[in-house]
Design a protein around this motif. Structure first.
Motif, PDB file in Angstrom:
ATOM      1  N   ARG A 223      19.771  63.213  34.539  1.00 22.38           N
ATOM      2  CA  ARG A 223      20.602  62.116  34.832  1.00 22.38           C
ATOM      3  C   ARG A 223      21.326  62.227  35.936  1.00 22.38           C
ATOM      4  NH1 ARG A 223      25.547  60.433  34.069  1.00 22.38           N
ATOM      5  NH2 ARG A 223      26.366  62.445  33.558  1.00 22.38           N
ATOM      6  N   LEU A 224      22.017  63.178  36.203  1.00 23.77           N
ATOM      7  CA  LEU A 224      22.766  63.332  37.654  1.00 23.77           C
ATOM      8  C   LEU A 224      22.083  63.374  38.713  1.00 23.77           C
ATOM      9  CD1 LEU A 224      25.049  66.558  36.295  1.00 23.77           C
ATOM     10  CD2 LEU A 224      25.781  64.197  36.743  1.00 23.77           C
ATOM     11  N   LEU A 225      20.933  63.858  38.707  1.00 21.48           N
ATOM     12  CA  LEU A 225      20.028  63.531  39.922  1.00 21.48           C
ATOM     13  C   LEU A 225      19.598  62.126  40.158  1.00 21.48           C
ATOM     14  CD1 LEU A 225      17.810  66.763  39.453  1.00 21.48           C
ATOM     15  CD2 LEU A 225      18.941  66.274  41.397  1.00 21.48           C
ATOM     16  N   ALA A 226      19.142  61.529  39.027  1.00 22.69           N
ATOM     17  CA  ALA A 226      18.971  60.219  39.197  1.00 22.69           C
ATOM     18  C   ALA A 226      19.956  59.293  39.760  1.00 22.69           C
ATOM     19  CB  ALA A 226      18.323  59.530  37.900  1.00 22.69           C
ATOM     20  N   GLU A 227      21.343  59.757  39.503  1.00 20.89           N
ATOM     21  CA  GLU A 227      22.417  58.844  40.043  1.00 20.89           C
ATOM     22  C   GLU A 227      22.878  59.350  41.273  1.00 20.89           C
ATOM     23  OE1 GLU A 227      25.273  59.381  36.895  1.00 20.89           O
ATOM     24  OE2 GLU A 227      24.380  58.057  35.550  1.00 20.89           O
ATOM     25  N   ALA A 228      22.451  60.307  41.854  1.00 21.19           N
ATOM     26  CA  ALA A 228      22.830  61.093  43.145  1.00 21.19           C
ATOM     27  C   ALA A 228      22.349  60.147  44.275  1.00 21.19           C
ATOM     28  CB  ALA A 228      22.614  62.491  43.256  1.00 21.19           C
ATOM     29  N   ASP A 229      23.286  60.109  45.286  1.00 20.54           N
ATOM     30  CA  ASP A 229      22.616  59.705  46.541  1.00 20.54           C
ATOM     31  C   ASP A 229      22.009  61.007  47.606  1.00 20.54           C
ATOM     32  OD1 ASP A 229      23.133  56.704  46.280  1.00 20.54           O
ATOM     33  OD2 ASP A 229      25.184  57.542  45.886  1.00 20.54           O
ATOM     34  N   VAL A 230      22.946  62.032  47.237  1.00 24.79           N
ATOM     35  CA  VAL A 230      22.969  63.352  48.270  1.00 24.79           C
ATOM     36  C   VAL A 230      22.937  64.448  47.236  1.00 24.79           C
ATOM     37  CG1 VAL A 230      23.719  64.563  50.356  1.00 24.79           C
ATOM     38  CG2 VAL A 230      23.670  62.026  50.301  1.00 24.79           C
ATOM     39  N   LEU A 231      22.177  65.500  47.641  1.00 18.53           N
ATOM     40  CA  LEU A 231      22.324  66.806  47.100  1.00 18.53           C
ATOM     41  C   LEU A 231      22.866  67.555  48.301  1.00 18.53           C
ATOM     42  CD1 LEU A 231      21.362  68.729  44.335  1.00 18.53           C
ATOM     43  CD2 LEU A 231      20.011  69.450  46.130  1.00 18.53           C
ATOM     44  N   VAL A 232      23.919  68.543  47.888  1.00 15.74           N
ATOM     45  CA  VAL A 232      24.361  69.482  48.919  1.00 15.74           C
ATOM     46  C   VAL A 232      24.318  70.695  48.343  1.00 15.74           C
ATOM     47  CG1 VAL A 232      26.730  68.792  48.237  1.00 15.74           C
ATOM     48  CG2 VAL A 232      26.311  69.739  50.419  1.00 15.74           C
ATOM     49  N   LEU A 233      23.919  71.649  49.314  1.00 20.52           N
ATOM     50  CA  LEU A 233      23.703  73.103  48.718  1.00 20.52           C
ATOM     51  C   LEU A 233      23.899  73.985  50.176  1.00 20.52           C
ATOM     52  CD1 LEU A 233      23.150  75.040  46.171  1.00 20.52           C
ATOM     53  CD2 LEU A 233      20.769  74.995  47.117  1.00 20.52           C
ATOM     54  N   PRO A 234      25.311  74.212  50.304  1.00 22.91           N
ATOM     55  CA  PRO A 234      25.559  75.014  51.480  1.00 22.91           C
ATOM     56  C   PRO A 234      25.509  76.514  51.343  1.00 22.91           C
ATOM     57  CG  PRO A 234      27.458  74.053  50.542  1.00 22.91           C
ATOM     58  CD  PRO A 234      26.429  73.635  49.668  1.00 22.91           C
ATOM     59  N   SER A 235      24.442  77.137  50.811  1.00 22.47           N
ATOM     60  CA  SER A 235      24.551  78.336  50.646  1.00 22.47           C
ATOM     61  C   SER A 235      24.426  79.255  51.710  1.00 22.47           C
ATOM     62  CB  SER A 235      23.254  78.808  49.412  1.00 22.47           C
ATOM     63  OG  SER A 235      23.356  77.857  48.242  1.00 22.47           O
ATOM     64  N   TYR A 236      24.892  80.420  51.554  1.00 19.50           N
ATOM     65  CA  TYR A 236      24.610  81.503  52.400  1.00 19.50           C
ATOM     66  C   TYR A 236      23.439  82.404  52.416  1.00 19.50           C
ATOM     67  CZ  TYR A 236      29.705  81.597  53.771  1.00 19.50           C
ATOM     68  OH  TYR A 236      31.131  81.228  54.104  1.00 19.50           O
ATOM     69  N   ASP A 237      22.509  82.302  51.256  1.00 19.22           N
ATOM     70  CA  ASP A 237      21.548  82.977  51.188  1.00 19.22           C
ATOM     71  C   ASP A 237      20.827  82.278  49.920  1.00 19.22           C
ATOM     72  OD1 ASP A 237      19.392  84.962  51.438  1.00 19.22           O
ATOM     73  OD2 ASP A 237      20.352  86.351  49.891  1.00 19.22           O
ATOM     74  N   GLU A 238      19.567  82.187  49.847  1.00 18.03           N
ATOM     75  CA  GLU A 238      18.589  81.574  48.959  1.00 18.03           C
ATOM     76  C   GLU A 238      17.186  82.155  49.130  1.00 18.03           C
ATOM     77  OE1 GLU A 238      19.422  79.950  46.344  1.00 18.03           O
ATOM     78  OE2 GLU A 238      21.304  78.696  46.791  1.00 18.03           O
ATOM     79  N   GLY A 239      16.420  81.776  47.947  1.00 18.53           N
ATOM     80  CA  GLY A 239      14.951  81.848  48.102  1.00 18.53           C
ATOM     81  C   GLY A 239      14.542  80.528  48.402  1.00 18.53           C
ATOM     82  N   LEU A 240      14.094  79.893  47.598  1.00 21.38           N
ATOM     83  CA  LEU A 240      13.556  78.407  47.613  1.00 21.38           C
ATOM     84  C   LEU A 240      14.192  77.752  46.161  1.00 21.38           C
ATOM     85  CD1 LEU A 240      12.495  76.155  49.169  1.00 21.38           C
ATOM     86  CD2 LEU A 240      10.236  76.590  48.141  1.00 21.38           C
ATOM     87  N   PRO A 241      15.473  77.420  46.498  1.00 21.00           N
ATOM     88  CA  PRO A 241      16.047  76.691  45.067  1.00 21.00           C
ATOM     89  C   PRO A 241      15.334  75.515  44.546  1.00 21.00           C
ATOM     90  CG  PRO A 241      17.604  76.946  47.174  1.00 21.00           C
ATOM     91  CD  PRO A 241      16.235  77.065  47.624  1.00 21.00           C
ATOM     92  N   LEU A 242      15.418  75.826  43.168  1.00 19.75           N
ATOM     93  CA  LEU A 242      14.886  74.598  42.311  1.00 19.75           C
ATOM     94  C   LEU A 242      15.555  73.331  42.544  1.00 19.75           C
ATOM     95  CD1 LEU A 242      13.760  76.453  38.872  1.00 19.75           C
ATOM     96  CD2 LEU A 242      12.192  75.882  40.986  1.00 19.75           C
ATOM     97  N   ALA A 243      16.864  73.482  42.706  1.00 20.42           N
ATOM     98  CA  ALA A 243      17.645  72.149  42.869  1.00 20.42           C
ATOM     99  C   ALA A 243      17.342  71.467  43.946  1.00 20.42           C
ATOM    100  CB  ALA A 243      19.125  72.877  42.856  1.00 20.42           C
ATOM    101  N   ILE A 244      16.894  71.931  45.004  1.00 21.16           N
ATOM    102  CA  ILE A 244      16.316  71.421  46.221  1.00 21.16           C
ATOM    103  C   ILE A 244      15.108  70.788  45.832  1.00 21.16           C
ATOM    104  CG2 ILE A 244      15.546  71.517  48.690  1.00 21.16           C
ATOM    105  CD1 ILE A 244      17.647  73.162  49.122  1.00 21.16           C
ATOM    106  N   LEU A 245      14.243  71.195  45.335  1.00 16.93           N
ATOM    107  CA  LEU A 245      12.806  70.747  44.753  1.00 16.93           C
ATOM    108  C   LEU A 245      13.137  69.577  43.852  1.00 16.93           C
ATOM    109  CD1 LEU A 245      10.542  74.083  44.457  1.00 16.93           C
ATOM    110  CD2 LEU A 245      11.289  72.910  46.536  1.00 16.93           C
ATOM    111  N   GLU A 246      13.969  69.810  42.942  1.00  9.77           N
ATOM    112  CA  GLU A 246      14.105  68.671  41.909  1.00  9.77           C
ATOM    113  C   GLU A 246      14.745  67.591  42.707  1.00  9.77           C
ATOM    114  OE1 GLU A 246      14.979  71.510  38.025  1.00  9.77           O
ATOM    115  OE2 GLU A 246      16.534  70.924  39.312  1.00  9.77           O
TER     116      GLU A 246
END
Length: 345
Positions: A223-246
């Protein structure tokens, strides 16, 4: 066991359980017992081990070692985003043990080029045993909320609230002059030090722009993704986050840092907006650009959705895993995502 004539199936092998660390080690012993039973039952073709970090690394290493003793082929699927940092701090004997664990499987699956370089250069896994498979995420389950010019733009952060994820930088960016006059509502969905970051938002004078949602289950996250206009993820280190793919799956524009595997699969101003880690001004300018330039945002949404459909769908992921199982085990079935899987003929 599958019914006669149904073909290969995947069966979950729970190595963690629902208790704490001591209970999880008991669960590993149970899992090894099941491997012994199924191995001598004659219908076990191989084991696919999904490995993360810390105690999970220990549990899955035990499974890999047991499979080697039992003569069961294995595929190691590395999901750990921090192992390459931790490995550098290990003493020499522990490094040798980690390299030995990675020598056990027939194939090592990684999330991208950075991980592939780590396991080949540092862990000395032969390059012909390493395969890159980008994670897949399910199709959206909630229709996207249509954006109107009268709406206050909704910015979503998904993940554990921590410094590594850049939460302090994100909160500071809301007070930056680049976002002055840009209306937005930031929702942070995730556990961690919620009270501490809420206090920081108060000190910065941005608490009126921030909502701390707390942990979100799959339905609520959809529901939160469906309502969002922008996803922000300002991480210092990641692999390939599922949040971005979603977010890409939902057609949500992404503002993120180009760390880990991210810059190898996304491109700045094509399907994401890259900002500098640790730089609140850069985060503010990136958010302002995407929120105020509707044409750019819609272009990123379309490109991101197309990228999801071509590379990050579960169908694409399942096909990649099935081909690896076919090569290593001599048969394949449709993958799912527990910590470990038995492939049974």
């Amino acid at each position: 066991q599958p019914a006669a004539g149904t073909g290969p199936v995947l069966r979950p092998l729970d190595t963690r359980g629902s208790g704490g660390a001591p209970a999880s080690l008991v669960q590993v012993a149970r899992a090894v017992g099941r491997l012994v039973k199924d191995r001598f039952g004659g219908r076990l073709a191989g084991v696919h081990v999904n490995m993360a970090e810390r105690l999970d690394f220990v549990r899955e290493s035990i499974v890999l070692a047991a499979c080697r003793v039992l003569g069961i082929p294995t595929v190691l699927h590395l999901h750990a985003a921090q192992l390459h940092h931790s490995y550098q701090r290990f003493p020499a004997p522990v490094k040798a043990l980690v390299r030995w664990v990675f020598s056990l499987p027939q194939s090592c699956v990684v999330l991208g080029k950075v991980s592939a370089q780590f396991v080949t250069r540092e862990l000395r896994v032969p390059a012909d045993k390493v395969e890159i498979v980008i994670n897949g995420v399910p199709e959206p389950t909630v229709p996207r909320r249509p954006f109107t010019l009268h709406d206050v733009p909704r910015v979503l952060f998904v993940g554990n609230l921590s410094e590594r994820k850049g939460v302090s930088d994100l909160l500071q960016s809301l007070a930056h002059p680049a976002l002055a006059g840009v209306p937005l509502k930031l929702t942070l969905a995730g556990g961690g030090d919620v009270a501490g970051y809420a206090a920081q938002a108060e000190r910065l004078g941005v608490s009126n722009k921030v909502h701390f949602h707390g942990w979100a289950g799959q339905d609520e996250l959809a529901r939160l993704l469906a309502e969002a206009d922008v996803l922000v993820l300002p991480s210092y280190d990641e692999g390939l986050p599922l949040a971005i793919l979603e977010a890409l799956a939902y057609g949500v524009a992404v503002v993120c840092t180009p760390v880990g595997e991210i810059p190898h699969v996304l491109a700045h101003r094509r399907d994401a907006c890259f900002v500098e880690p640790g730089d609140a001004g850069s985060i503010a300018r990136g958010l302002a650009m995407v929120l105020t330039d509707r044409e750019l945002r819609e272009q990123m949404e379309r490109n991101g959705k197309a990228l999801y459909e071509s590379q990050f769908s579960l169908r694409h992921f399942a096909g990649s895993i099935a081909r690896i199982h076919q090569r290593q085990f001599g048969l394949s079935a449709q993958p799912s995502a527990p910590q470990a899987l038995e492939v049974q003929a």
